[in-house]
Scaffold this active site. Sequence first.
Site, short mmCIF file in Angstrom:
data_model
loop_
_atom_site.label_atom_id
_atom_site.label_comp_id
_atom_site.label_asym_id
_atom_site.label_seq_id
_atom_site.Cartn_x
_atom_site.Cartn_y
_atom_site.Cartn_z
N SER A 306 27.02 46.20 48.25
CA SER A 306 26.31 45.56 49.35
C SER A 306 26.64 44.07 49.45
O SER A 306 26.63 43.51 50.53
CB SER A 306 24.81 45.76 49.19
OG SER A 306 24.38 45.17 48.00
N ASP A 441 43.73 42.13 29.85
CA ASP A 441 45.03 42.79 29.92
C ASP A 441 46.08 41.86 30.53
O ASP A 441 46.78 42.22 31.47
CB ASP A 441 44.91 44.10 30.71
CG ASP A 441 46.05 45.06 30.42
OD1 ASP A 441 46.75 44.86 29.41
OD2 ASP A 441 46.25 46.00 31.20
#
Length: 609
Positions: A306, A441
């Site tokens: 939202s 990562d």
Amino acid sequence: MKLLLFFFLLHFQNSLSQILLPPNTTGYACNPNQTTPSCQTYAFFTAMGPNQLDLANISDIFSVSRPMIAKPSNLTSVTSPLVPNQPLFIPLTCTCNKANTTTNLSYAKLNYTIKKGDTFYLVSTDLYHNLTTYQSVEIVNPTLVPTNLDIGQEVIFPIFCKCPTQTQLQNQVNYLISYVFQPLDNVSSIASRFGSTTKAIVDANGDNIRPLDTIFVPVSRLPVLTQPTPTSVPLGQRSTERKGKVIGLGIGLGVCGIFLILMGGFWAYRESLWKKRADGKDKYIDRTRSSKRNDQVEVSLMADVSDCLDKYKVYRIEELNEATDSFDERCLIQGSVYKGYMDGKHYAIKKMKWNACEELKILQKVNHGNLVMLEGFCIDSNNANCYLVYEYLENGSLYTRLHESKTERLSWRTRLQIAIDIANGLQYIHEHTRPRVVHKDIKSSNILLDAQMRAKIANFGLAKSGCNAITMHIVGTQGYIAPEYLSDGVVSTKMDVFSFGVVLLELISGREAVDENGKALWVEFYENFNGDVEKHKHKLKGFIDDFLLKESISTDNVMNIMSIAIACLHKDPSKRPSMVDIVYALCKSDDLFTDISQDGFSPRQVIAR
Ligand SMILES: *[C@@H]1O[C@H](CO)[C@@H](O)[C@H](O)[C@H]1NC(C)=O
Ligand SMILES: *[C@@H]1O[C@H](CO)[C@@H](O)[C@H](O)[C@H]1NC(C)=O
Ligand SMILES: *[C@@H]1O[C@H](CO)[C@@H](O)[C@H](O)[C@H]1NC(C)=O
Ligand SMILES: *[C@@H]1O[C@H](CO)[C@@H](O)[C@H](O)[C@H]1NC(C)=O
Ligand SMILES: *[C@@H]1O[C@H](CO)[C@@H](O)[C@H](O)[C@H]1NC(C)=O
Ligand SMILES: *[C@@H]1O[C@H](CO)[C@@H](O)[C@H](O)[C@H]1NC(C)=O
Ligand SMILES: *[C@@H]1O[C@H](CO)[C@@H](O)[C@H](O)[C@H]1NC(C)=O
Ligand SMILES: *[C@@H]1O[C@H](CO)[C@@H](O)[C@H](O)[C@H]1NC(C)=O
Ligand SMILES: *[C@@H]1O[C@H](CO)[C@@H](O)[C@H](O)[C@H]1NC(C)=O
């Protein structure tokens, strides 16, 4: 909180006699002649049980957005998980409604969609914590048969509330906070907690208050809740501390300023736009829903995203299918990322399962020139897939450039600029997001290059917000993972610093992070230099990329960068520098600085939307 509980326990016996009486059940009368027809008020609510430790779940059942709860509750973040019993103020629109010929009842109407296993009683007691009663639900929904509810049925739940009367308003009572009186409470403890008085509470509720009755606490303004401190250091404090270093780079403080202003503006803006946006939501659901819709899935998906609706473009699945030839192999860039063509532009489109869409939640919080920009997203509720649409970067990944493309090699200066770009992006997510984001990562294949060879960090799929957590589930890429994460699962910004050190080694040596025998580059580096480049200077030539040697670069400059890499790769995470220090050190590197100023390069401007 524990101390308070202890106190409550001491006084438990005092309240025992009261528990035996049944609570007030049918609702609270109102007189439209005495109060305004409708008012804005708040209910006090505490997060309980595993399903309510996510603010999205709570905002869902009360049909409000997360910032609408976060603001009055003094929460600093709408995304961090709540702790059990965390106090919240839920905004309610309270009205006086005709119940029958003789009675008007005061409540906030909440729409609730019946799910499997729900009864009026369970939803009232477990979900709404007794802020309503099943008897009152029955009165408000006279046409429904409580014993025969269908899944998906819309039911109005009347959350008890009251609007101040004219007299109360004159006495500076602006809110009557709905509060469920707990078995261990007493009126004076409530009064001091909310900044009210025993007399005012008794005047408003009578002196026969029973446990689990909803009482109305008269206050002139909403008390400020003390929230558990988030684990990260407050933003303001950090920024001042770092000011001296950051300001020279022309980046950083501006970012957090803009960020906070945007957030603040957003809240104010959102409340006024809430109605409008709710319409937008319906439209969006209509476009994507199939004939066999699943209300629950959609409602929770919409609660999750939202906050993104007015920030990003929402694509239709048909648009994406057309852009990528129905996700044809030929459009595949890498992994699950496809290249698509829409409205005269190329985009990178990542396809994933909804539950892997954590990335969207992280990305909505970050916005920086050295992070790949999210343009929009799409949710396909037919198969619960989620698609993220990013800007497309022409020059592919740093990995491809360094290790696969043998024709167009990167110059030393370009490599340094790339290092600075990555460092700037990391510094931003480490220092200027709340809670801090750890990428987890960082590797050359997650660094993308634009047409000007400027670097941007991509793939926040494994990223984590919040710091110093311990995880059992080790993710990441071999050759880049910090040793402490591998052995103990410690997640901290310092694990990104380590991986950044490995990328620096790749840039210097032109070698891959793991060689064909499976040996990590950083291990080899360690063995060769033993933490001291100066002492092993003679080995330097053997380590530097042959292509760079042809460029007649200054050894000092390379050594500088090498020592930054060594610091990043320190086995003890606490000894590794922070990204702020690294950016500073990289930019200080003399050669580079003159090179940059000659070319009119300047540290990346922040792209503010
Ligand atoms: C609820 O309890 C209060 C206090 O005992 C009482 O005055 C009131 O009439 C009861 N019922 C309603 C509908 O408010
Ligand atoms: C209930 O509300 C209506 C208007 O909505 C009013 O005419 C009526 O007098 C009220 N009845 C009571 C008992 O307050
Ligand atoms: C409210 O006011 C109207 C007219 O002013 C009156 O007829 C009605 O009885 C009043 N209702 C109550 C509950 O006092
Ligand atoms: C609440 O959130 C959890 C995940 O955080 C989810 O599994 C659960 O279904 C949610 N419950 C409701 C009622 O939305
Ligand atoms: C009207 O509603 C009130 C509260 O819900 C209840 O106490 C009362 O008995 C009802 N009166 C009639 C005539 O149904
Ligand atoms: C609740 O449902 C009704 C009817 O379906 C609708 O008019 C109203 O706007 C809904 N309220 C909210 C807060 O969604
Ligand atoms: C609500 O009340 C019921 C008893 O009426 C109780 O069992 C339940 O624990 C209460 N719920 C909360 C959240 O306090
Ligand atoms: C109410 O509880 C507080 C502690 O929570 C205690 O200090 C106080 O004496 C209690 N008051 C009464 C009247 O029981
Ligand atoms: C909000 O909560 C924090 C942390 O509990 C507290 O230090 C602060 O005083 C509270 N109030 C405001 C207005 O921020």
